[in-house]
Design an enzyme around this catalytic site. Sequence first.
Site, PDB file in Angstrom:
ATOM      1  N   SER A  74     -50.243  10.755  50.321  1.00  0.00           N
ATOM      2  CA  SER A  74     -50.066   9.897  49.642  1.00  0.00           C
ATOM      3  C   SER A  74     -51.027  10.420  48.554  1.00  0.00           C
ATOM      4  CB  SER A  74     -49.824   8.317  49.865  1.00  0.00           C
ATOM      5  OG  SER A  74     -49.308   8.323  50.639  1.00  0.00           O
TER       6      SER A  74
HETATM    7  N1  SAH Z   1     -50.046   6.683  53.978  1.00  0.00           N
HETATM    8  C1  SAH Z   1     -49.968   8.242  54.679  1.00  0.00           C
HETATM    9  C2  SAH Z   1     -49.079   7.889  54.069  1.00  0.00           C
HETATM   10  C3  SAH Z   1     -47.745   9.031  54.740  1.00  0.00           C
HETATM   11  S1  SAH Z   1     -46.054   9.591  53.610  1.00  0.00           S
HETATM   12  C4  SAH Z   1     -50.550   8.944  53.494  1.00  0.00           C
HETATM   13  O1  SAH Z   1     -51.422   8.706  53.148  1.00  0.00           O
HETATM   14  O2  SAH Z   1     -51.405  10.290  54.495  1.00  0.00           O
HETATM   15  C5  SAH Z   1     -45.292   8.515  55.324  1.00  0.00           C
HETATM   16  C6  SAH Z   1     -45.299   8.514  56.489  1.00  0.00           C
HETATM   17  O3  SAH Z   1     -44.371   7.218  56.904  1.00  0.00           O
HETATM   18  C7  SAH Z   1     -45.227   9.349  57.260  1.00  0.00           C
HETATM   19  O4  SAH Z   1     -45.600   9.618  58.473  1.00  0.00           O
HETATM   20  C8  SAH Z   1     -44.069   9.010  57.608  1.00  0.00           C
HETATM   21  O5  SAH Z   1     -43.869   9.843  59.046  1.00  0.00           O
HETATM   22  C9  SAH Z   1     -43.734   7.847  58.401  1.00  0.00           C
HETATM   23  N2  SAH Z   1     -42.437   7.168  58.583  1.00  0.00           N
HETATM   24  C10 SAH Z   1     -41.301   7.227  57.389  1.00  0.00           C
HETATM   25  N3  SAH Z   1     -40.426   6.053  58.304  1.00  0.00           N
HETATM   26  C11 SAH Z   1     -41.110   5.243  59.617  1.00  0.00           C
HETATM   27  C12 SAH Z   1     -40.934   4.291  60.651  1.00  0.00           C
HETATM   28  N4  SAH Z   1     -40.375   3.526  60.186  1.00  0.00           N
HETATM   29  N5  SAH Z   1     -41.725   3.838  61.124  1.00  0.00           N
HETATM   30  C13 SAH Z   1     -43.351   4.333  61.025  1.00  0.00           C
HETATM   31  N6  SAH Z   1     -43.796   5.596  59.920  1.00  0.00           N
HETATM   32  C14 SAH Z   1     -42.595   5.991  58.840  1.00  0.00           C
END
Ligand code: SAH
Length: 224
Positions: A74
């Site tokens: 993010s």
């Molecule tokens: N907080 C992270 C954001 C990563 S992007 C960072 O700053 O790196 C969002 C993440 O949510 C991805 O890794 C994706 O695989 C995850 N995601 C999407 N749907 C999800 C779900 N139902 N349960 C758990 N993770 C999920």
Amino acid sequence: MGQLAVKLDVSGVGMTSQRTRNRLTDRLREQGIIDESVLHAMGSTPRHLFVDEALAHRAYEDTALPIGHGQTISQPYIVARMTELLLEAGDLNSVLEVGTGSGYQTAILAQLVGQVATVERISALLDRTLVRFRQLGLHQIKAKYDDGQLGWPERGPFDGIVVTASPRVVPEALLAQLAPGGRLVIPLGDLETQTLTVFERQESDIIRTEVEQVRFVPLLGGRS
Ligand code: SAH
């Protein structure tokens, strides 16, 4: 609460130096982030260690970056804003993050709240991130490979829940796992338009507040 002390060179040089991190916190202040504890955590966390080495020189730009598997780390402003919104509820003992991804938001939270639990649905991504947590000495984070739409009932209720991927509607299980006075911070919407939304559990009802337009990857069901 944890300090990042550790087996990796977290200091960085040039584009990954402390000076570059200070410029990032200056920009976050200009964008309206006012919580000093959040600014401090953002300024002391080596974001370059949460992206591939080839992207390390861009780690302190205020932008989302690819982390593989079609996902992104993010944007720093959004991480700071969501953390600030959570902390407005007061001191937090337990926080759940849905969407571990690179673990950057998790690492920021780990420095500011009692206990952090995080759930990720892509196992290959989570495996890499768990190694990173170990290297950074972030042993207090509890992580689980699962569909985070279900929350983590065994560890709840939570004082705060932050969702870092966007569903169209709020998952009921997450609302159900909010402690009294607790807050859920979540982007809601479709691929085009999403609104960062805060749900606060009060005595008998839940107050919903819309904060600002954002753009996240979609929250997907099941595991991968
Ligand atoms: N907080 C992270 C954001 C990563 S992007 C960072 O700053 O790196 C969002 C993440 O949510 C991805 O890794 C994706 O695989 C995850 N995601 C999407 N749907 C999800 C779900 N139902 N349960 C758990 N993770 C999920």
